[in-house]
Structure formats: structure tokens, C-alpha cells
Scaffold this active site. Structure first.
Site, PDB file in Angstrom:
ATOM      1  N   ASP A  92       4.754   2.017  -9.259  1.00 37.49           N
ATOM      2  CA  ASP A  92       6.160   2.580  -9.191  1.00 37.49           C
ATOM      3  C   ASP A  92       7.337   1.835  -9.308  1.00 37.49           C
ATOM      4  O   ASP A  92       8.515   2.188  -9.533  1.00 37.49           O
ATOM      5  CB  ASP A  92       6.543   3.208  -7.689  1.00 37.49           C
ATOM      6  CG  ASP A  92       6.387   2.672  -6.661  1.00 37.49           C
ATOM      7  OD1 ASP A  92       5.747   1.340  -6.771  1.00 37.49           O
ATOM      8  OD2 ASP A  92       6.659   3.160  -5.541  1.00 37.49           O
ATOM      9  N   SER A  93       6.848   0.231  -9.573  1.00 35.52           N
ATOM     10  CA  SER A  93       7.802  -0.767  -9.840  1.00 35.52           C
ATOM     11  C   SER A  93       8.301  -0.543 -11.480  1.00 35.52           C
ATOM     12  O   SER A  93       9.196  -0.780 -11.814  1.00 35.52           O
ATOM     13  CB  SER A  93       7.403  -1.990  -9.794  1.00 35.52           C
ATOM     14  OG  SER A  93       6.031  -1.981 -10.799  1.00 35.52           O
ATOM     15  N   ASP A 125       0.249   4.463  -8.436  1.00 35.81           N
ATOM     16  CA  ASP A 125       0.909   4.524  -7.076  1.00 35.81           C
ATOM     17  C   ASP A 125       1.296   5.986  -6.958  1.00 35.81           C
ATOM     18  O   ASP A 125       1.656   6.675  -7.926  1.00 35.81           O
ATOM     19  CB  ASP A 125       2.203   3.683  -7.239  1.00 35.81           C
ATOM     20  CG  ASP A 125       2.398   2.485  -6.780  1.00 35.81           C
ATOM     21  OD1 ASP A 125       1.309   2.128  -5.932  1.00 35.81           O
ATOM     22  OD2 ASP A 125       3.211   1.645  -6.891  1.00 35.81           O
ATOM     23  N   LYS A 139      -2.788   4.486  -5.086  1.00 34.37           N
ATOM     24  CA  LYS A 139      -2.251   3.723  -3.924  1.00 34.37           C
ATOM     25  C   LYS A 139      -1.316   4.312  -3.003  1.00 34.37           C
ATOM     26  O   LYS A 139      -0.336   4.865  -3.823  1.00 34.37           O
ATOM     27  CB  LYS A 139      -1.895   2.169  -4.612  1.00 34.37           C
ATOM     28  CG  LYS A 139      -1.269   1.296  -3.682  1.00 34.37           C
ATOM     29  CD  LYS A 139      -1.202  -0.158  -4.012  1.00 34.37           C
ATOM     30  CE  LYS A 139      -0.031  -0.376  -5.001  1.00 34.37           C
ATOM     31  NZ  LYS A 139       1.332  -0.512  -4.114  1.00 34.37           N
ATOM     32  N   GLU A 155       1.873   3.632   0.231  1.00 34.54           N
ATOM     33  CA  GLU A 155       2.415   2.670   1.408  1.00 34.54           C
ATOM     34  C   GLU A 155       2.165   3.216   2.747  1.00 34.54           C
ATOM     35  O   GLU A 155       2.788   4.284   2.675  1.00 34.54           O
ATOM     36  CB  GLU A 155       3.903   2.280   0.736  1.00 34.54           C
ATOM     37  CG  GLU A 155       3.898   1.929  -0.664  1.00 34.54           C
ATOM     38  CD  GLU A 155       5.415   1.540  -1.042  1.00 34.54           C
ATOM     39  OE1 GLU A 155       6.300   1.402  -0.114  1.00 34.54           O
ATOM     40  OE2 GLU A 155       5.522   1.349  -1.990  1.00 34.54           O
ATOM     41  N   GLU A 208       1.954  -7.193   0.756  1.00 32.47           N
ATOM     42  CA  GLU A 208       3.208  -7.778   0.036  1.00 32.47           C
ATOM     43  C   GLU A 208       4.170  -8.486   1.311  1.00 32.47           C
ATOM     44  O   GLU A 208       4.446  -7.884   2.311  1.00 32.47           O
ATOM     45  CB  GLU A 208       3.824  -6.419  -0.487  1.00 32.47           C
ATOM     46  CG  GLU A 208       5.194  -7.102  -1.105  1.00 32.47           C
ATOM     47  CD  GLU A 208       5.805  -6.061  -2.222  1.00 32.47           C
ATOM     48  OE1 GLU A 208       5.026  -4.945  -2.540  1.00 32.47           O
ATOM     49  OE2 GLU A 208       6.871  -6.300  -2.776  1.00 32.47           O
TER      50      GLU A 208
HETATM   51  N1  LIG Z   1       9.976  -6.787 -10.909  1.00 35.79           N
HETATM   52  C1  LIG Z   1       9.682  -6.554  -9.786  1.00 35.79           C
HETATM   53  N2  LIG Z   1       8.911  -7.272  -9.185  1.00 35.79           N
HETATM   54  C2  LIG Z   1       8.035  -6.941  -8.157  1.00 35.79           C
HETATM   55  O1  LIG Z   1       7.589  -7.886  -7.487  1.00 35.79           O
HETATM   56  C3  LIG Z   1       8.590  -5.765  -7.216  1.00 35.79           C
HETATM   57  C4  LIG Z   1       9.280  -4.741  -8.330  1.00 35.79           C
HETATM   58  N3  LIG Z   1       9.939  -5.237  -9.234  1.00 35.79           N
HETATM   59  N4  LIG Z   1       9.550  -3.726  -7.750  1.00 35.79           N
HETATM   60  C5  LIG Z   1       8.668  -3.296  -6.535  1.00 35.79           C
HETATM   61  C6  LIG Z   1       8.448  -3.960  -5.678  1.00 35.79           C
HETATM   62  C7  LIG Z   1       9.809  -4.535  -4.906  1.00 35.79           C
HETATM   63  N5  LIG Z   1       9.514  -5.975  -4.629  1.00 35.79           N
HETATM   64  C8  LIG Z   1      10.392  -6.789  -4.504  1.00 35.79           C
HETATM   65  C9  LIG Z   1      11.676  -6.749  -4.511  1.00 35.79           C
HETATM   66  C10 LIG Z   1      12.558  -7.723  -4.560  1.00 35.79           C
HETATM   67  C11 LIG Z   1      12.140  -8.715  -3.724  1.00 35.79           C
HETATM   68  C12 LIG Z   1      13.304  -9.737  -3.475  1.00 35.79           C
HETATM   69  O2  LIG Z   1      14.638  -9.741  -3.589  1.00 35.79           O
HETATM   70  N6  LIG Z   1      12.891 -10.944  -2.948  1.00 35.79           N
HETATM   71  C13 LIG Z   1      14.067 -12.113  -2.794  1.00 35.79           C
HETATM   72  C14 LIG Z   1      13.896 -12.641  -1.651  1.00 35.79           C
HETATM   73  C15 LIG Z   1      14.415 -11.708  -0.685  1.00 35.79           C
HETATM   74  C16 LIG Z   1      14.812 -12.235   0.842  1.00 35.79           C
HETATM   75  O3  LIG Z   1      13.917 -13.016   1.218  1.00 35.79           O
HETATM   76  O4  LIG Z   1      15.761 -11.671   1.410  1.00 35.79           O
HETATM   77  C17 LIG Z   1      13.498 -13.365  -3.820  1.00 35.79           C
HETATM   78  O5  LIG Z   1      14.272 -14.067  -4.158  1.00 35.79           O
HETATM   79  O6  LIG Z   1      12.256 -13.505  -3.980  1.00 35.79           O
HETATM   80  C18 LIG Z   1      11.005  -8.981  -3.286  1.00 35.79           C
HETATM   81  C19 LIG Z   1      10.045  -8.004  -3.633  1.00 35.79           C
HETATM   82  C20 LIG Z   1       8.177  -6.196  -5.094  1.00 35.79           C
HETATM   83  N7  LIG Z   1       7.936  -5.547  -6.133  1.00 35.79           N
HETATM   84  C1  LIG Z   2       4.606  -4.705  -6.322  1.00 36.38           C
HETATM   85  C2  LIG Z   2       3.069  -3.855  -6.448  1.00 36.38           C
HETATM   86  C3  LIG Z   2       2.100  -3.955  -5.476  1.00 36.38           C
HETATM   87  C4  LIG Z   2       3.398  -2.531  -6.700  1.00 36.38           C
HETATM   88  O1  LIG Z   2       3.172  -1.641  -5.809  1.00 36.38           O
HETATM   89  C5  LIG Z   2       4.143  -2.109  -7.779  1.00 36.38           C
HETATM   90  O2  LIG Z   2       4.317  -2.665  -8.936  1.00 36.38           O
HETATM   91  O3  LIG Z   2       4.594  -0.834  -7.734  1.00 36.38           O
HETATM   92 MG   LIG Z   3       4.525   0.161  -6.030  1.00 37.66          MG
END
Ligand SMILES: Nc1nc(=O)c2c([nH]1)NC[C@@H]1CN(c3ccc(C(=O)N[C@@H](CCC(=O)O)C(=O)O)cc3)CN21
Ligand SMILES: CC(C)C(=O)C(=O)O
Ligand SMILES: [Mg+2]
Length: 270
Positions: free
Chosen positions: A49-50, A88, A118, A120, A187
Site C-alpha cells: 500500500d506504499s 497488502d 499481508k 498490519e 518495521e
Molecule cells: N517510500 C516509502 N518507503 C517506506 O519505507 C515506506 C513508505 N514509502 N510508505 C509506507 C511505509 C511508511 N514508512 C515510513 C515512512 C516514513 C518514515 C520516516 O519518516 N522516517 C524518518 C524518521 C522518523 C523519525 O524517527 O521520527 C526517517 O528519516 O527515516 C519511516 C517509515 C515505511 N514505508
Molecule cells: C514497507 C512495506 C513493508 C510495506 O508494507 C509497503 O511497502 O506497503
Molecule cells: Mg504496507
């Protein structure tokens, strides 16, 4: 002669864990990327769903619908000869209970040819995991930071920090395993916590921001290929596809503007 590679099947997941062979997983949302990753030997392709934030221009995964996931999942499932295709269940399509989850999963299964789904969550979705498993649909769990619950979790935060949170996470993981889950995505979980979960579970763990001790790893393909405008800290970039594609577009535009393309080789001269 080209030989058809042996398909990855659900029972191979447990076998891989028992043998200590790491599982590789990437997202894919269309036929060309699915074909490329399948030929590269990636074991599992996730129609995630990303797609909402990576491909459809949404901010999050929340607005993604079952109707939007079906054409991409069908394209991916049609394009692989080896990889196991997981799709998903999007937000709002399974939380109400086992009946809703089964209706959604059956539709995705029948209309796409994906091999597993999958969803959540932990104990709160154990009944859904059981119902799908009993109906013959393999289910992947997803614990830790679960993006569909971002608002309830208070943001994009590492989950399972501290003894109490780690204990709740293992109870959720064991509940999913007992309900029939064939693997569990972890995750944004501290590496030592993910390592411990990997040790106590019979089913494989697939990490994303969860350390190297998981039984496998998954990344969003745009993040690992340098294709997005942003990527999370836990994603390593293995290529700069966005840069390469921009360079190609600029070279094409320069050729067109300079009347250099099409040359004779790319024209019908009579
Ligand atoms: N492009 C993308 N990559 C992903 O891994 C991902 C998606 N989209 N969409 C669905 C979920 C959402 N996920 C995410 C989305 C945002 C962060 C994020 O903003 N991380 C920050 C740190 C956040 C914090 O610690 O406060 C980073 O800088 O990595 C992490 C995972 C993982 N998944
Ligand atoms: C980040 C992965 C595990 C996911 O659920 C997605 O891509 O939607
Ligand atoms: Mg997902």
C-alpha cells in the site's frame, strides 16, 4: 534453452529460516519492475500500500483502496516466473473482522493471482489471520511501526523500545504465528528486539529498519534505487535511477530541440 526457474512457495519460507538462508523482498507496483526484480532473483515481491505515497501522489498509505491495488497486483503477478507475490490489505479493508478480511482477501486472490496477502497489527487481527489461513490464503503479518496506524502510534516512530513494549511485541508476534501467519514483517524495531523475536518465532521475520538478524529484508524499491524524492534513514541506496532517468529525459529533449533525433537509423526513409 531457457529453463523456467523453480517458483518460491510458502513452505520455502520456513525452510529458508531453518537453513539460515536470508529472504529477499522488494516492493513492485507494475510489470516492468516485477520482471526485473524476478529476473534478479528477488524471492518475494510486495505490492504494498506504499503505492499510495510512492506512485499515486498521496501523503500516506491511508487513502489506498482495494480497487487501486488490483490492477498493479495483477500486473506484478503476471510478470513473475519465480518470485512469490504478496499484496497488502489496505487500510479499512480488514479491521472490521474476519468476514470483512476474508471478503477482501478472496477478491484480491481471485482477481490478481497474488500468492499471499499481508495485513498490519498483532492480537487485534489474529482472528482475521486465522480466517484467511483456514480459507487457504497465506497471510504475512506486519508489526512494529505499522504505517496504517501512524496517527494512533503518534508518528513515524521506532516501536518496541523498552522491556514492556518489547514484551507486548513478542505477544503480538506469537499470536500471529499461532493464528497461522507464514512470516512477519518487522518495521522500525530496535535490532536487538527484532533479533530476539527472530529467535523465538518458528516463522521467518522480514525486517525493514529492524537490523541484520531478521530472517529476511524488505525495502520499498524506489528507496533502494534512488528513485523517490525522499527515503527513510533505514533504506540504503543501491542505484541513482532518478538521476539516470532525468539525464535520459534531458538528453532526449536536447536531441529533439537540436533536430538530432530522429536520425536515419530511427526513421523510415521510404
Ligand atoms: N517510500 C516509502 N518507503 C517506506 O519505507 C515506506 C513508505 N514509502 N510508505 C509506507 C511505509 C511508511 N514508512 C515510513 C515512512 C516514513 C518514515 C520516516 O519518516 N522516517 C524518518 C524518521 C522518523 C523519525 O524517527 O521520527 C526517517 O528519516 O527515516 C519511516 C517509515 C515505511 N514505508
Ligand atoms: C514497507 C512495506 C513493508 C510495506 O508494507 C509497503 O511497502 O506497503
Ligand atoms: Mg504496507
Amino acid at each position: 534453452m531457457t529453463t523456467t526457474p523453480k517458483r518460491v512457495r510458502v513452505h520455502h519460507l520456513r525452510e529458508a529460516k531453518e537453513r539460515g538462508e536470508k529472504l529477499t523482498m522488494l516492493t513492485a507496483y507494475d510489470a516492468p519492475t516485477a520482471r526485473i526484480f524476478d529476473e534478479a532473483g528477488i524471492d518475494l515481491l510486495l505490492v504494498g500500500d506504499s503505492i499510495g505515497n510512492t506512485m499515486l501522489g498521496h501523503e500516506t498509505t491511508i487513502p489506498v483502496t482495494v480497487d487501486e491495488l488490483i490492477p498493479p497486483a495483477r500486473a506484478v503477478a503476471r510478470s513473475v516466473s519465480r518470485a512469490l507475490v504478496v499484496v497488502d490489505l489496505p487500510f479499512g479493508s480488514y479491521e472490521a473482522g474476519p468476514e470483512q478480511a476474508l471478503a477482501t482477501a478472496v477478491r484480491l486472490f481471485k482477481e490478481t493471482g497474488a500468492h499471499a496477502v499481508k495485513l498490519e497489527g498483532g492480537r487485534r487481527v489474529a482472528a482475521q489471520v486465522r480466517a484467511l489461513t483456514d480459507a487457504g490464503i497465506p497471510v504475512f503479518g506486519h508489526l512494529g511501526f505499522t504505517p496504517q496506524s501512524e496517527n494512533a502510534l503518534g508518528g513515524k516512530r521506532v516501536q518496541g523500545r523498552g522491556e514492556d513494549a518489547a514484551e507486548l511485541l513478542s505477544e503480538d508476534a506469537l499470536a500471529l504465528q499461532d493464528a497461522g501467519a507464514v512470516a512477519i514483517v518487522l518495521e522500525m524495531v530496535p535490532a536487538p528486539v527484532a533479533a530476539r523475536l527472530t529467535e523465538i518465532l518458528r516463522v521467518p521475520t522480514i525486517g525493514i529498519g529492524a537490523g541484520v538478524e531478521c530472517d529476511g529484508q524488505v525495502l520499498v524499491w524506489l528507496d533502494m534505487a534512488g528513485m523517490g524524492d525522499w527515503s527513510p534513514r533505514f533504506a540504503k541506496q543501491y542505484a541513482q535511477i532518478g538521476q539516470a532517468l532525468g539525464d535520459a529525459a534531458r538528453a532526449y529533449a536536447a536531441d529533439v530541440r537540436g533536430a538530432v533525433f530522429p536520425d536515419d537509423a530511427h526513421s523510415f526513409l521510404q
